[in-house]
Design a protein around this motif. Sequence first.
Motif, short mmCIF file in Angstrom:
data_model
loop_
_atom_site.label_atom_id
_atom_site.label_comp_id
_atom_site.label_asym_id
_atom_site.label_seq_id
_atom_site.Cartn_x
_atom_site.Cartn_y
_atom_site.Cartn_z
N GLU B 3 0.82 -1.20 -0.16
CA GLU B 3 -0.02 0.07 -0.10
C GLU B 3 0.80 1.29 0.07
O GLU B 3 0.32 2.29 0.00
N VAL B 4 2.03 1.26 0.14
CA VAL B 4 3.12 2.05 -0.18
C VAL B 4 3.75 1.88 -1.57
O VAL B 4 4.35 1.05 -1.89
N THR B 5 3.75 3.06 -2.37
CA THR B 5 4.15 3.03 -3.77
C THR B 5 5.38 3.88 -4.06
O THR B 5 5.31 5.04 -3.62
N GLN B 6 6.39 3.34 -4.27
CA GLN B 6 7.56 4.02 -4.54
C GLN B 6 7.94 3.85 -6.10
O GLN B 6 7.64 3.14 -7.03
N THR B 7 8.42 5.20 -6.65
CA THR B 7 8.72 5.23 -8.18
C THR B 7 9.90 6.04 -7.99
O THR B 7 10.20 7.02 -7.21
N PRO B 8 11.07 5.76 -9.02
CA PRO B 8 10.79 4.55 -9.99
C PRO B 8 11.16 3.38 -9.31
O PRO B 8 11.88 3.31 -7.98
N MET B 13 21.94 6.72 -12.34
CA MET B 13 22.26 8.11 -12.56
C MET B 13 23.70 8.31 -12.26
O MET B 13 24.54 7.62 -11.67
N GLY B 14 24.25 9.34 -13.17
CA GLY B 14 25.70 9.72 -13.07
C GLY B 14 26.05 10.54 -11.74
O GLY B 14 24.90 11.16 -11.16
N MET B 15 27.18 10.94 -11.58
CA MET B 15 27.54 11.64 -10.28
C MET B 15 27.26 13.05 -10.43
O MET B 15 26.97 13.79 -9.16
N THR B 16 26.86 13.46 -11.61
CA THR B 16 26.81 14.86 -11.79
C THR B 16 25.12 15.26 -11.71
O THR B 16 24.56 16.24 -11.87
N ASN B 17 24.39 13.90 -12.03
CA ASN B 17 22.83 14.21 -11.83
C ASN B 17 22.06 14.70 -10.91
O ASN B 17 22.63 14.51 -9.77
N LYS B 18 20.86 14.98 -11.07
CA LYS B 18 19.81 15.51 -10.08
C LYS B 18 18.54 14.77 -10.24
O LYS B 18 18.18 14.74 -11.53
N LYS B 19 18.21 13.82 -9.30
CA LYS B 19 16.94 12.77 -9.52
C LYS B 19 16.33 13.00 -8.19
O LYS B 19 16.89 13.32 -7.19
N SER B 20 15.03 12.34 -8.40
CA SER B 20 14.22 12.41 -7.11
C SER B 20 13.64 10.89 -7.01
O SER B 20 13.18 10.51 -7.75
N LEU B 21 13.31 10.57 -5.91
CA LEU B 21 12.63 9.37 -5.39
C LEU B 21 11.53 9.80 -4.74
O LEU B 21 11.36 10.54 -4.07
N THR B 111 13.34 1.64 -4.35
CA THR B 111 13.75 1.72 -5.61
C THR B 111 15.53 1.56 -5.57
O THR B 111 15.99 1.74 -4.65
N ARG B 112 15.72 0.63 -6.71
CA ARG B 112 16.95 0.28 -6.67
C ARG B 112 17.84 1.12 -7.19
O ARG B 112 17.58 1.52 -8.59
N LEU B 113 18.90 1.84 -6.78
CA LEU B 113 19.76 3.01 -7.28
C LEU B 113 21.07 2.43 -7.76
O LEU B 113 21.64 1.93 -6.87
N THR B 114 21.40 2.90 -8.97
CA THR B 114 22.88 2.66 -9.30
C THR B 114 23.42 3.81 -9.69
O THR B 114 22.62 4.77 -10.48
N VAL B 115 24.38 4.44 -8.98
CA VAL B 115 25.42 5.55 -9.17
C VAL B 115 26.57 5.07 -9.96
O VAL B 115 27.36 4.40 -9.53
N THR B 116 26.69 5.79 -11.22
CA THR B 116 27.89 5.36 -12.02
C THR B 116 28.68 6.73 -12.10
O THR B 116 28.40 7.70 -11.83
#
Lengths: 111, 116
Positions: B3-8, B13-21, B111-116
């Motif tokens: 009942e708790v929804t997470q995206t993505p 993402m690269g080390m210079t990116n900005k993203k949100s969970l 969210t399974r996060l990979t930082v490259t």
Amino acid sequence: RKEVEQDPGPFNVPEGATVAFNCTYSNSASQSFFWYRQDCRKEPKLLMSVYSSGNEDGRFTAQLNRASQYISLLIRDSKLSDSATYLCVVNGVGNNNDMRFGAGTRLTVKP
Amino acid sequence: DTEVTQTPKHLVMGMTNKKSLKCEQHMGHRAMYWYKQKAKKPPELMFVYSYEKLSINESVPSRFSPECPNSSLLNLHLHALQPEDSALYLCASSQDRDGQYNSPLHFGNGTRLTVT
């Protein structure tokens, strides 16, 4: 000393065995206690809350020992499907929302 | 189904990116949590919001910035991450009623996060 300590195992048991896990906690003021189950690459799922008087849900029994500051989980008549990592959760020194996990105990039930 | 929804579900993402969970729950819970989990380790508490206010910050580096726009939503803004930040990020919620204990955590799928 860690706030919540749990034997990481692993525990390898045959089907039908009884297995017990323990967690000790450092904060005598802790009030919230839970056991969670986590399957590989999945999120933790609540197995059962732990109440002062002890509680049972089918093959699973949870107990709280406030004097010695530990909680336990007993699984009777183990099934293959019980294979998972079992994690205890206790609220920490902060507040009721300061939920801390033990290291988790890996259980494998074999035919 | 959770009942708790997470995206993505997955993010690279690269080390210079900005993203949100993002995390959403509609169970009327008033506490929301971010945990970080590395392989073969337990979930590690990062942040807790109680009644939309940040109540716990476990000395998390400022490259992680939480936000709670309302009682149903929780975001985690990511900027200038390092490869060692690669992990499973789990959102959870609980009832958090005053004086009540034993309100369990309800987790999203993560969210399974990979930082490259």
